[in-house]
Design an enzyme around this catalytic site. Sequence first.
Site, PDB file in Angstrom:
ATOM      1  N   ASP A  27       0.809  -1.077   0.008  1.00  0.00           N
ATOM      2  CA  ASP A  27      -0.072  -0.020  -0.043  1.00  0.00           C
ATOM      3  C   ASP A  27       0.800   1.264   0.094  1.00  0.00           C
ATOM      4  OD1 ASP A  27      -2.344  -1.853   0.046  1.00  0.00           O
ATOM      5  OD2 ASP A  27      -2.173  -1.477   2.273  1.00  0.00           O
ATOM      6  N   LYS A  82       1.725   1.901  -5.303  1.00  0.00           N
ATOM      7  CA  LYS A  82       2.193   1.559  -6.318  1.00  0.00           C
ATOM      8  C   LYS A  82       1.577   1.668  -7.602  1.00  0.00           C
ATOM      9  CE  LYS A  82       2.384  -2.467  -4.256  1.00  0.00           C
ATOM     10  NZ  LYS A  82       2.233  -2.035  -2.850  1.00  0.00           N
ATOM     11  N   GLY A  88      -4.654  -4.442  -3.738  1.00  0.00           N
ATOM     12  CA  GLY A  88      -5.488  -3.447  -3.886  1.00  0.00           C
ATOM     13  C   GLY A  88      -4.592  -2.088  -4.461  1.00  0.00           C
ATOM     14  N   HIS A  89      -4.637  -1.775  -5.721  1.00  0.00           N
ATOM     15  CA  HIS A  89      -4.056  -0.664  -6.192  1.00  0.00           C
ATOM     16  C   HIS A  89      -4.838   0.402  -6.717  1.00  0.00           C
ATOM     17  CE1 HIS A  89      -0.204  -3.646  -7.111  1.00  0.00           C
ATOM     18  NE2 HIS A  89      -0.809  -3.558  -5.899  1.00  0.00           N
ATOM     19  N   THR A  90      -4.681   1.667  -6.103  1.00  0.00           N
ATOM     20  CA  THR A  90      -5.570   2.867  -6.483  1.00  0.00           C
ATOM     21  C   THR A  90      -5.210   3.659  -7.402  1.00  0.00           C
ATOM     22  OG1 THR A  90      -6.415   2.288  -4.054  1.00  0.00           O
ATOM     23  CG2 THR A  90      -7.118   4.465  -5.302  1.00  0.00           C
ATOM     24  N   GLN A 121       2.169  -6.054  -3.180  1.00  0.00           N
ATOM     25  CA  GLN A 121       2.432  -6.231  -1.846  1.00  0.00           C
ATOM     26  C   GLN A 121       3.830  -5.543  -1.706  1.00  0.00           C
ATOM     27  OE1 GLN A 121       1.634  -9.632  -3.350  1.00  0.00           O
ATOM     28  NE2 GLN A 121      -0.504  -8.469  -2.687  1.00  0.00           N
ATOM     29  N   THR A 170       3.188 -12.200   3.118  1.00  0.00           N
ATOM     30  CA  THR A 170       2.203 -13.081   2.129  1.00  0.00           C
ATOM     31  C   THR A 170       2.979 -14.294   1.603  1.00  0.00           C
ATOM     32  OG1 THR A 170       0.737 -12.694   0.440  1.00  0.00           O
ATOM     33  CG2 THR A 170       2.985 -11.562   0.140  1.00  0.00           C
ATOM     34  N   SER A 229       5.218  12.265  -4.889  1.00  0.00           N
ATOM     35  CA  SER A 229       3.884  12.253  -5.118  1.00  0.00           C
ATOM     36  C   SER A 229       3.350  13.191  -3.937  1.00  0.00           C
ATOM     37  CB  SER A 229       3.323  10.865  -5.038  1.00  0.00           C
ATOM     38  OG  SER A 229       1.778  10.966  -5.167  1.00  0.00           O
TER      39      SER A 229
HETATM   40  P1  GDP Z   1      -0.849   0.372  -3.686  1.00  0.00           P
HETATM   41  O1  GDP Z   1      -1.229  -0.927  -3.140  1.00  0.00           O
HETATM   42  O2  GDP Z   1       0.811   0.458  -3.320  1.00  0.00           O
HETATM   43  O3  GDP Z   1      -0.845   0.534  -5.026  1.00  0.00           O
HETATM   44  O4  GDP Z   1      -1.396   1.629  -2.693  1.00  0.00           O
HETATM   45  P2  GDP Z   1      -3.112   1.591  -2.283  1.00  0.00           P
HETATM   46  O5  GDP Z   1      -3.665   1.958  -3.500  1.00  0.00           O
HETATM   47  O6  GDP Z   1      -3.448   0.295  -1.701  1.00  0.00           O
HETATM   48  O7  GDP Z   1      -2.941   2.646  -1.282  1.00  0.00           O
HETATM   49  C1  GDP Z   1      -2.495   4.157  -1.414  1.00  0.00           C
HETATM   50  C2  GDP Z   1      -3.431   4.904  -1.287  1.00  0.00           C
HETATM   51  O8  GDP Z   1      -2.857   6.244  -1.369  1.00  0.00           O
HETATM   52  C3  GDP Z   1      -4.792   5.132  -2.315  1.00  0.00           C
HETATM   53  O9  GDP Z   1      -5.844   5.378  -1.835  1.00  0.00           O
HETATM   54  C4  GDP Z   1      -3.957   6.094  -3.255  1.00  0.00           C
HETATM   55  O10 GDP Z   1      -4.805   6.829  -4.007  1.00  0.00           O
HETATM   56  C5  GDP Z   1      -3.489   7.260  -2.284  1.00  0.00           C
HETATM   57  N1  GDP Z   1      -2.218   8.238  -2.734  1.00  0.00           N
HETATM   58  C6  GDP Z   1      -1.240   7.610  -3.327  1.00  0.00           C
HETATM   59  N2  GDP Z   1      -0.240   8.679  -3.811  1.00  0.00           N
HETATM   60  C7  GDP Z   1      -0.687   9.679  -2.604  1.00  0.00           C
HETATM   61  C8  GDP Z   1      -0.229  10.825  -2.474  1.00  0.00           C
HETATM   62  O11 GDP Z   1       1.046  11.205  -2.799  1.00  0.00           O
HETATM   63  N3  GDP Z   1      -0.938  11.467  -1.536  1.00  0.00           N
HETATM   64  C9  GDP Z   1      -2.142  11.284  -1.007  1.00  0.00           C
HETATM   65  N4  GDP Z   1      -2.717  12.039  -0.330  1.00  0.00           N
HETATM   66  N5  GDP Z   1      -2.392   9.928  -1.223  1.00  0.00           N
HETATM   67  C10 GDP Z   1      -2.009   9.041  -2.268  1.00  0.00           C
HETATM   68  P1  IMO Z   2      -0.749  -4.294  -2.249  1.00  0.00           P
HETATM   69  O1  IMO Z   2      -0.413  -4.897  -3.302  1.00  0.00           O
HETATM   70  C1  IMO Z   2      -1.026  -4.581   2.080  1.00  0.00           C
HETATM   71  C2  IMO Z   2      -0.890  -8.608   3.965  1.00  0.00           C
HETATM   72  C3  IMO Z   2      -2.266  -8.874   4.565  1.00  0.00           C
HETATM   73  C4  IMO Z   2      -1.659  -9.661   5.571  1.00  0.00           C
HETATM   74  C5  IMO Z   2      -0.504 -10.515   4.963  1.00  0.00           C
HETATM   75  C6  IMO Z   2      -1.029 -11.821   4.352  1.00  0.00           C
HETATM   76  O2  IMO Z   2      -2.065  -3.636  -2.169  1.00  0.00           O
HETATM   77  O3  IMO Z   2       0.104  -3.718  -1.664  1.00  0.00           O
HETATM   78  P2  IMO Z   2      -2.448 -12.534   2.305  1.00  0.00           P
HETATM   79  O4  IMO Z   2      -4.096 -12.376   2.130  1.00  0.00           O
HETATM   80  O5  IMO Z   2      -1.624 -12.294   1.244  1.00  0.00           O
HETATM   81  O6  IMO Z   2      -2.044 -14.174   2.734  1.00  0.00           O
HETATM   82  O7  IMO Z   2      -2.052 -11.960   3.656  1.00  0.00           O
HETATM   83  O8  IMO Z   2      -0.123  -9.696   3.840  1.00  0.00           O
HETATM   84  N1  IMO Z   2      -1.043  -7.965   2.583  1.00  0.00           N
HETATM   85  C7  IMO Z   2      -1.133  -6.864   2.156  1.00  0.00           C
HETATM   86  N2  IMO Z   2      -0.846  -5.713   2.811  1.00  0.00           N
HETATM   87  N3  IMO Z   2      -0.842  -4.436   0.972  1.00  0.00           N
HETATM   88  C8  IMO Z   2      -0.998  -5.514   0.121  1.00  0.00           C
HETATM   89  O9  IMO Z   2      -0.997  -5.410  -1.304  1.00  0.00           O
HETATM   90  C9  IMO Z   2      -0.954  -6.742   0.828  1.00  0.00           C
HETATM   91  N4  IMO Z   2      -1.427  -8.051   0.303  1.00  0.00           N
HETATM   92  C10 IMO Z   2      -1.327  -8.958   1.318  1.00  0.00           C
HETATM   93  O10 IMO Z   2      -2.663  -8.053   5.335  1.00  0.00           O
HETATM   94  O11 IMO Z   2      -1.055  -9.099   6.665  1.00  0.00           O
HETATM   95 MG    MG Z   3      -2.900  -1.666  -1.784  1.00  0.00          MG
END
Ligand code: GDP
Ligand code: IMO
Ligand code: MG
Length: 431
Positions: free
Chosen positions: A13, A16, A40-42, A225, A240, A414
């Site tokens: 999170d 990415k 979960g990539h946003t 991850q 994971t 960012s």
């Molecule tokens: P990922 O799993 O690495 O792709 O990250 P996630 O999408 O799970 O979580 C990142 C969150 O931060 C998302 O809700 C993005 O929209 C948000 N985000 C990404 N870059 C920035 C930033 O520079 N500032 C803020 N405020 N939010 C950001």
């Molecule tokens: P992105 O790609 C954050 C964490 C879970 C748990 C551990 C094992 O969005 O960064 P699993 O279901 O993979 O067996 O869970 O790994 N986990 C993540 N935490 N971002 C993720 O993916 C994750 N994928 C798995 O919360 O602690």
């Molecule tokens: Mg994520």
Amino acid sequence: MENMVVVGTQWGDEGKGKIVDLLTAGADLVVRYQGGNNAGHTLVVGGKKYIFHLIPSGILYEDKTCLIGNGLVVDPEVLLQEMKRLEDGGVSIGPERLLLSEKAHLIMPYHKAIDAAREVAKGKAKLGTTGRGIGPCYEDKVARVGIRAVDLTEPEVLEEKIRTNLKEKNFYLEKFLGAEPLDPDPIIEGYLKMGEKLVPYIGDVSLMLYEAATKGKTILFEGAQGTHLDVDHGTYPFVTSSNPVAGTICAGAGVGPNILKQIIGVVKAYTTRVGAGPFVTELQDEIGDYIQERGAEFGSTTGRRRRCGWLDLVVVKDSARINGLTGLAITKLDVLTGLERLNVCVAYELDGKRIQSRPASLTALARCKPIYQEMAGWKEDISGARTLTELPAEARAYLKEIEEITGVPISVVSVGPGREETIVVDKLLVP
Ligand code: GDP
Ligand code: IMO
Ligand code: MG
């Protein structure tokens, strides 16, 4: 742009998805190589928010090809839902630009049932998995009883494998975990139906990448991850079941290591972790709450509240070494705005000694105390900054500290979730 991989340097999170979306502008193909819909990539593009669990984050550019490599574990139901959502939103995703590796393993209903029942059985000691069946599916892959995407093209093979596997899985579910057994017939029927829809998308990802590279096309690999969730290099067993590190592109997409030129590590400007496991710089106070609220730190996959803490550069430095990072993308710097003082963890103290990398033993890690470098915060809104010089001096000093401790140059900063809310430092990365 050159062939590149984007990896998470912390516990996932890091942002990415946003960085991959940004860099896709200079790529021809975007490829996922491990993990599954635990990710979960946003992305926020034109004010609209998209969350992807399986489809690469490059999919919004209609002229790019997106590939799901053999290293993933794929829940076909989730993939079809994600495809439908995109199509309903007007994004075309025919087989000419979305390919699923025939060798990718499929998540089956029994994987999800086992994942859930094991977490219940563990009680307080649970890992806090995403409950998506990721671990059990990778276990079957290694045990050589997995079901692969190619099996969807051969209905008799698929049916036989499901029936055989369920005998053992039902025994385990019922007799060991005390959970309900599963009926093979509706599973077979459901997977055959989904197979009909997915078959046109199934093919040889490795071959497509080889041919694309031969023609001079640019490939962007999208990690899921983070390095400290890696089954080998992470905080085991709170990890994971795959290897999110950069080196996995070889096994997970079927390419040679010489294909890569750039290795970008995404670093959130503070640290978060969702699920259980050690977290040396965790803040269980009002500063942690401030970061959690300002950063909207809720999981994109499970909606769980993310634990928050100060930036741990011991963690990031480990990631720089393990991945061979060539550049950093710092995200969510804007979230730190308004804090009077900032702490950055530059080393750990373990039994009176200063150490520079995370110990493998969880009991030793539990004894580690963070050694902080205190830094001044800033009050100005930085979300409008598009160059480093537009940032307050305190924010620039914070970035400089990250570069100095990790020894890796910053390529991108960012300052907001939107595609445009970005400072591109290395102009060669984004055309
Ligand atoms: P990922 O799993 O690495 O792709 O990250 P996630 O999408 O799970 O979580 C990142 C969150 O931060 C998302 O809700 C993005 O929209 C948000 N985000 C990404 N870059 C920035 C930033 O520079 N500032 C803020 N405020 N939010 C950001
Ligand atoms: P992105 O790609 C954050 C964490 C879970 C748990 C551990 C094992 O969005 O960064 P699993 O279901 O993979 O067996 O869970 O790994 N986990 C993540 N935490 N971002 C993720 O993916 C994750 N994928 C798995 O919360 O602690
Ligand atoms: Mg994520």
